[in-house]
Design a protein around this motif. Structure first.
Motif, mmCIF file in Angstrom:
data_model
loop_
_atom_site.group_PDB
_atom_site.id
_atom_site.type_symbol
_atom_site.label_atom_id
_atom_site.label_comp_id
_atom_site.label_asym_id
_atom_site.label_seq_id
_atom_site.Cartn_x
_atom_site.Cartn_y
_atom_site.Cartn_z
ATOM 1 N N ASP A 217 29.548 -12.549 -6.878
ATOM 2 C CA ASP A 217 29.002 -13.111 -5.634
ATOM 3 C C ASP A 217 28.013 -12.149 -4.996
ATOM 4 O O ASP A 217 26.929 -12.554 -4.535
ATOM 5 C CB ASP A 217 30.126 -13.441 -4.646
ATOM 6 N N ASP A 218 28.360 -10.859 -4.963
ATOM 7 C CA ASP A 218 27.469 -9.852 -4.384
ATOM 8 C C ASP A 218 26.171 -9.758 -5.168
ATOM 9 O O ASP A 218 25.080 -9.665 -4.584
ATOM 10 C CB ASP A 218 28.146 -8.481 -4.347
ATOM 11 N N ALA B 47 23.978 -12.871 -4.496
ATOM 12 C CA ALA B 47 23.359 -12.779 -3.170
ATOM 13 C C ALA B 47 22.185 -11.799 -3.190
ATOM 14 O O ALA B 47 21.127 -12.069 -2.601
ATOM 15 C CB ALA B 47 24.390 -12.351 -2.135
ATOM 16 N N ALA B 48 22.344 -10.689 -3.878
ATOM 17 C CA ALA B 48 21.260 -9.700 -3.953
ATOM 18 C C ALA B 48 20.088 -10.232 -4.762
ATOM 19 O O ALA B 48 18.921 -10.011 -4.402
ATOM 20 C CB ALA B 48 21.781 -8.403 -4.560
ATOM 21 N N GLU C 200 19.122 -13.290 -5.063
ATOM 22 C CA GLU C 200 18.402 -14.326 -4.320
ATOM 23 C C GLU C 200 17.363 -13.736 -3.386
ATOM 24 O O GLU C 200 16.385 -14.402 -3.040
ATOM 25 C CB GLU C 200 19.394 -15.182 -3.529
ATOM 26 N N THR C 201 17.550 -12.498 -2.974
ATOM 27 C CA THR C 201 16.607 -11.871 -2.039
ATOM 28 C C THR C 201 15.609 -10.969 -2.748
ATOM 29 O O THR C 201 14.739 -10.390 -2.096
ATOM 30 C CB THR C 201 17.378 -11.037 -0.998
ATOM 31 N N THR D 114 20.511 -3.361 -6.637
ATOM 32 C CA THR D 114 20.877 -4.606 -7.319
ATOM 33 C C THR D 114 21.302 -4.314 -8.752
ATOM 34 O O THR D 114 22.250 -4.920 -9.265
ATOM 35 C CB THR D 114 19.701 -5.608 -7.287
#
Length: 160
Positions: free
Chosen positions: A67-68, A71-72, A74-75, A84
């Motif tokens: 999940d982490d 999320a990283a 995606e940015t 990342t």
């Protein structure tokens, strides 16, 4: 893999939980309760419950790491930065841990697994009661009146 768990399987924990429940003929919660009530009653069950718990924990760590990382990612622009990449390494380590624990659970569930029969034989040998010491621990008995120099440790002299 030949044991029913494919490399792509996302539910390793679920598959192994089903196998544990089938092997011990009870649900995981019942098995955990039985082991908690009598941890020495069935060492196989105790080992499986312990390693299943470690497997579930490793799966949770893996899911958080994934999940982490997502999320990283995606940015991120087109290039992945060092933090990342660190998250990606964390995911790899979590997969390795989870898979290693899954292998232990599979080994524990397989009565014919390599090394199991030897291990069982060693356990039985340690538990088997002994009839006495393997080596004599005291001097041999001397008949009353026999001097120490003529003990059973020495060959008897002829009396001619």
């Amino acid at each position: 893999m030949t044991d029913g768990i494919s490399d792509e399987s996302a539910d390793v924990v679920g598959v192994l939980t089903e196998r544990i429940e089938a092997r011990f003929d009870m649900g995981m919660d019942q098995l955990k309760a039985a082991v908690a009530a009598a941890p020495t009653a069935n060492p196989d069950a105790t080992d499986v419950v312990k390693w299943h718990g470690l497997l579930v924990e490793a799966q949770s760590v893996l899911e958080r790491a994934e999940d982490d990382l997502l999320a990283a990612l995606e940015t991120q622009p087109s290039e992945v930065d060092d933090p990342t990449m660190g998250l990606a390494h964390r995911v790899n380590a979590a997969v390795t841990t989870r898979d290693g624990r899954a292998m232990v659970v599979r080994w524990l569930l397989d009565p014919d697994a390599p090394g199991k029969k030897d291990l069982a034989a060693q356990r039985l040998a340690r538990l088997r009661p002994r009839s006495g010491p393997a080596v004599q621990t005291s001097a041999p008995h001397r008949p009353a009146g026999t001097p120490a120099s003529a003990s059973a440790w020495r060959p008897a002299r002829s009396a001619r």
